[in-house]
Structures are given as structure tokens and as C-alpha cells.
Design an enzyme around this catalytic site. Sequence first.
Site, PDB file in Angstrom:
ATOM      1  N   PRO A  89     -23.296 -18.613  26.615  1.00 33.98           N
ATOM      2  CA  PRO A  89     -23.637 -19.635  25.476  1.00 33.98           C
ATOM      3  C   PRO A  89     -24.735 -20.541  25.836  1.00 33.98           C
ATOM      4  O   PRO A  89     -24.683 -20.747  27.233  1.00 33.98           O
ATOM      5  CB  PRO A  89     -22.205 -20.275  25.518  1.00 33.98           C
ATOM      6  N   VAL A  90     -25.477 -20.675  25.083  1.00 35.52           N
ATOM      7  CA  VAL A  90     -26.423 -21.813  25.309  1.00 35.52           C
ATOM      8  C   VAL A  90     -26.306 -23.056  24.327  1.00 35.52           C
ATOM      9  O   VAL A  90     -26.853 -22.872  23.342  1.00 35.52           O
ATOM     10  CB  VAL A  90     -27.948 -21.144  25.169  1.00 35.52           C
ATOM     11  N   LYS A  91     -25.731 -24.060  24.916  1.00 39.13           N
ATOM     12  CA  LYS A  91     -25.717 -25.324  24.134  1.00 39.13           C
ATOM     13  C   LYS A  91     -26.270 -26.231  24.368  1.00 39.13           C
ATOM     14  O   LYS A  91     -26.561 -27.367  23.839  1.00 39.13           O
ATOM     15  CB  LYS A  91     -24.108 -25.717  24.090  1.00 39.13           C
ATOM     16  N   THR A  92     -27.087 -26.148  25.691  1.00 39.09           N
ATOM     17  CA  THR A  92     -27.599 -27.473  26.104  1.00 39.09           C
ATOM     18  C   THR A  92     -28.922 -26.971  26.862  1.00 39.09           C
ATOM     19  O   THR A  92     -29.245 -25.677  27.124  1.00 39.09           O
ATOM     20  CB  THR A  92     -27.017 -28.282  27.453  1.00 39.09           C
ATOM     21  N   ASP A 111     -28.416 -25.097  29.968  1.00 40.86           N
ATOM     22  CA  ASP A 111     -28.036 -23.602  29.742  1.00 40.86           C
ATOM     23  C   ASP A 111     -29.355 -22.810  29.658  1.00 40.86           C
ATOM     24  O   ASP A 111     -29.421 -21.618  30.076  1.00 40.86           O
ATOM     25  CB  ASP A 111     -26.771 -23.481  28.659  1.00 40.86           C
TER      26      ASP A 111
END
Length: 154
Positions: free
Chosen positions: A40-43, A46
Site C-alpha cells: 500500500p502507498v498511502k503516504t 510509502d
Amino acid sequence: MWLTLDGGQNVIQLETAVGAAIKSFDNALGINVPRSRFLPVKTVSDLLLVMSNLYSLEAGSLTMSQKREFPTTPHVKLGSSFTKVQEYQTRFESIPDMLELDHLTVSGDVTFGKQVSLKGTVIIIANHGDRIDIPAGTILENKIVSGNLRILDH
């Protein structure tokens, strides 16, 4: 949820969990995808990890580099100067080598030159009004960098 975009435009953001939305479709099916198949790339923290040499794309999946000695992902915390992707992109001439990194904290007005290597625990803090430019080719291993450091081309 009411939001105001950077341009001042007001919008309503609607969010619904997939599990709640799937009931709205006849004969809908779901599949369980294991965590090993995606990251997951939420920020932007990340995003930095995924763009680094910690991972490579193999057969459509991101896999941890075999060159990394530890199977864990480094803990990365980028401050508010890195919040937006455009800001993030201007702060890195290239993504640092992070194969030997355990922990990275960056706060304030900080930029990274090309071919920077981060190892162990690295903390970089530029106080309000200060700027830190990490020069090209720098190796930071178990270091705390704070204050003001500007490298100017001439």
C-alpha cells in the site's frame, strides 16, 4: 466529508468500504489478495520506499531486494515539507540507496542530491527557516544532521 482544495474549491468526499459497496451489485464476487502481492502507498513515506532500491518488480509483483540483509522494511517518516507528491519530487534528485537503512526521519526544508546512501538510523532535521542540502554522493550512516547546510553551485 467537506474538503477545500488548494485552489479554494469546496468538494464533498464520499468514502465507502468495498465490503459495504459490493452488496449493491447482483452476483458480485470478491477475492482475497494476500499482503505479499501488493504494497500500500498511502503516504509519500510509502512512496519513497516503493521507489527505492529496496524493491524490484518481478512478474508483476514488488519484491524485497535479495541484497537487503534484513527482511523488514525500514521505518520512514517524512515531515510536512514532503506531504504533496510535487514537493516530494523536487526534494530528491534521485532516490537514495536504502538497502542498509533501518530508520529515516526527515523534517523541515531538506533536499537530497544524486547517489545519496542512507544506512542504519538517519535523522535529518532542518529547523524553521533553515535548509539542509544533502550533497550528491553523500553516505549517511547512523547520523543525526541538524541546523543549516547549503551547498551552492558556482
